[in-house]
Design an enzyme around this catalytic site. Structure first.
Site, PDB file in Angstrom:
ATOM      1  N   ASP A 135       0.810  -1.212   0.000  1.00 14.32           N
ATOM      2  CA  ASP A 135       0.000   0.000   0.000  1.00 14.32           C
ATOM      3  C   ASP A 135       0.848   1.269   0.000  1.00 14.32           C
ATOM      4  O   ASP A 135       1.556   1.544   0.968  1.00 14.32           O
ATOM      5  CB  ASP A 135      -0.901  -0.028   1.245  1.00 14.32           C
ATOM      6  CG  ASP A 135      -1.883   1.119   1.253  1.00 14.32           C
ATOM      7  OD1 ASP A 135      -2.134   1.707   0.191  1.00 14.32           O
ATOM      8  OD2 ASP A 135      -2.407   1.428   2.340  1.00 14.32           O
ATOM      9  N   ASP A 339      -2.415   6.320  -5.745  1.00  7.25           N
ATOM     10  CA  ASP A 339      -2.543   5.401  -4.614  1.00  7.25           C
ATOM     11  C   ASP A 339      -2.706   3.967  -5.130  1.00  7.25           C
ATOM     12  O   ASP A 339      -3.568   3.705  -5.961  1.00  7.25           O
ATOM     13  CB  ASP A 339      -3.772   5.829  -3.797  1.00  7.25           C
ATOM     14  CG  ASP A 339      -4.031   4.913  -2.626  1.00  7.25           C
ATOM     15  OD1 ASP A 339      -3.083   4.288  -2.125  1.00  7.25           O
ATOM     16  OD2 ASP A 339      -5.202   4.819  -2.192  1.00  7.25           O
TER      17      ASP A 339
END
Lengths: 430, 31
Positions: A135, A339
């Site tokens: 992430d 992201d």
């Protein structure tokens, strides 16, 4: 899919919309993965390739067919709302700080929601390899740790046991790194037994991890090792982490793996995400020896609202080779981040409306279908062997034009409900 | 804040260079 340069559309065979039930990876063993220098395999955690990460004899517990698109998109929305909440809160805190310079910002709670790609790294001496959610939208790396004094969820790999490692050490709660962990987690750390540093992190979907901040040897591959890597050894972990052992934080805070390996890899990493849930991608640390001539760079921007995030300047969008009439200020007023954990790109409402209108116009010969959760531009493609969809390009500062791959334009629930894989923010200021 | 999500990042290599403060894209390099 076909879409040569100069053409304004992609021609896609609808048979490619069906999910594969077998993994198309060429890498077949855990040993292969662990021996690839500075390069890790990435798989989708709901896809057929996640079985790659199981040891021999273990059965795969979740298949891609069990995946519920609506639930999946709901979690994506929770993540986006959490990101917006965090950025707004940071912005409000900054204003408050300038008025009261002595008051430290208190950032309780939400970081993000569910991310869906996993990589495999090793912890401890000898190294125990485990699958972590990968992430770029968070900083703290954590894994579930024995004795799981409060709660550990079920995971694929054996839970890490610090007592079996010769390189494990705890961090004192009076240290600077303990204090600073609050900027990576959003929650102030506290002192535990023997003055150990106790961290807590809660995500946008209410998932959380709580435990000790510790140092341990991290093996990115069997030959590529980071000593004294600081991460969370979780003793109470609950939420939507699937069977992953924890999370690998690739954000910009000094606690992230990117910052902790700055000397080793120079703050450089790259990834190829799997293009289907049944294929592999890779995450590589360090600079590439030779960059491909087709590489296009845009400035990475820092934004005080979210110093951990990777901001960049989106300045325009084109559909079918035509630039949409969207003022650059529409993008500039809110800003844009990239992201790895958010699934569907979110655009300022004005920009989305313009994209939707152009896309619909191009697709006017196809039947419309009902919306799917946050996706409101959907088509019923029953009866078509091939479909033509317009090329979509994202335009970034520095003259960078990024043609989105056809695999990144549609989100497919079934042939009756194929949706444009972009969504709108509530308003332009989000 | 607008977000470039992972669906749109598929089949292109995304390069993060924190030291030089730049982000790179290599379309079609992940086949």
């Amino acid at each position: 899919a076909h879409g040569a340069a100069g053409q304004v559309n992609h021609l896609i065979e609808t048979s490619s919309f069906l999910p594969a039930t077998t993994c198309s990876s060429s890498i077949s063993t855990i040993k292969d993965l662990e021996n690839k220098q500075s390069s890790l395999n990435i798989v989708h955690r709901h896809g057929a390739c996640s079985s790659l990460f199981l040891d021999e004899g273990q059965e795969k517990t979740k298949t891609s067919t069990e995946f519920d698109p609506e639930e999946f998109l709901k979690h994506d929305q929770m993540r986006v709302e959490a990101l917006h909440f965090k950025l707004t809160k940071r912005s409000a805190n900054t204003q408050e700080q300038s008025a009261k310079a002595t008051v430290l910002p208190v950032q309780i709670g939400a970081s993000l929601g569910t991310a869906n790609y996993i990589v495999r790294v090793g912890f401890g001496t000898p190294a125990k390899y485990m699958s972590l959610i990968f992430d770029t939208g968070s900083d703290l790396t954590w894994i579930q740790c024995k004795p799981c004094s409060k709660f550990c969820y079920d995971q694929q790999d054996a839970i890490f046991n610090p007592s079996e490692s010769t390189s494990y050490s705890t961090i004192n709660c009076t240290t600077r790194i303990c204090f600073e962990s609050q900027y990576a987690t959003g929650i102030s750390p506290s002192c535990g037994d023997s003055a150990s540093c106790v961290y807590g992190i809660q995500y946008g979907d209410q998932s959380f991890s709580l435990g000790y901040l510790v140092n341990e040897t991290l093996s990115i591959t069997s030959t590529d090792v980071v000593n004294k890597f600081t991460f969370g050894c979780g003793q109470n972990n609950q939420g939507l982490f699937g069977k992953a052992a924890g999370l690998l934080g690739l954000g910009r805070h000094r606690l992230s793996i990117v910052s902790q390996t700055l000397k080793k890899y120079g703050g450089r990493f790259s990834y190829c995400l799997p293009s289907t849930s049944s294929s592999n991608g890779r995450l590589t640390f360090g600079a590439q020896k030779r960059l491909p001539s087709s590489v296009k760079f845009t400035p990475m921007v820092k934004d005080s609202r979210g110093p951990s995030y990777y901001f960049l300047n989106l300045v325009g969008i084109s559909v079918g080779g035509k630039k949409l009439a969207i003022s650059a200020s529409v993008f500039a007023s809110s800003g844009t981040i990239i992201d790895s954990g958010t699934v569907i790109s979110r655009l300022p409402r004005t920009a989305y409306t313009s994209l939707q209108s152009a896309f619909k116009q191009f697709m006017s010969s196809y039947r419309s279908a009902k919306p799917l959760s946050i996706l409101d531009t959907c088509f019923n493609l029953t009866g078509y062997k091939e479909v033509r969809i317009p090329k979509i390009a994202l335009l970034f500062k520095g003259g960078v034009t990024l043609d989105v791959d056809p695999s990144g334009l549609l989100f497919i629930r079934s042939i009756e409900q194929v949706c444009l894989a972009f969504a709108a923010n509530q308003d332009d200021k989000d | 804040v607008g977000i470039i999500g992972n669906t749109q990042q598929q089949r292109m290599e995304v390069i993060y260079d924190v030291a030089k403060s730049k982000l790179g894209f290599v379309p079609g390099s992940c086949a």
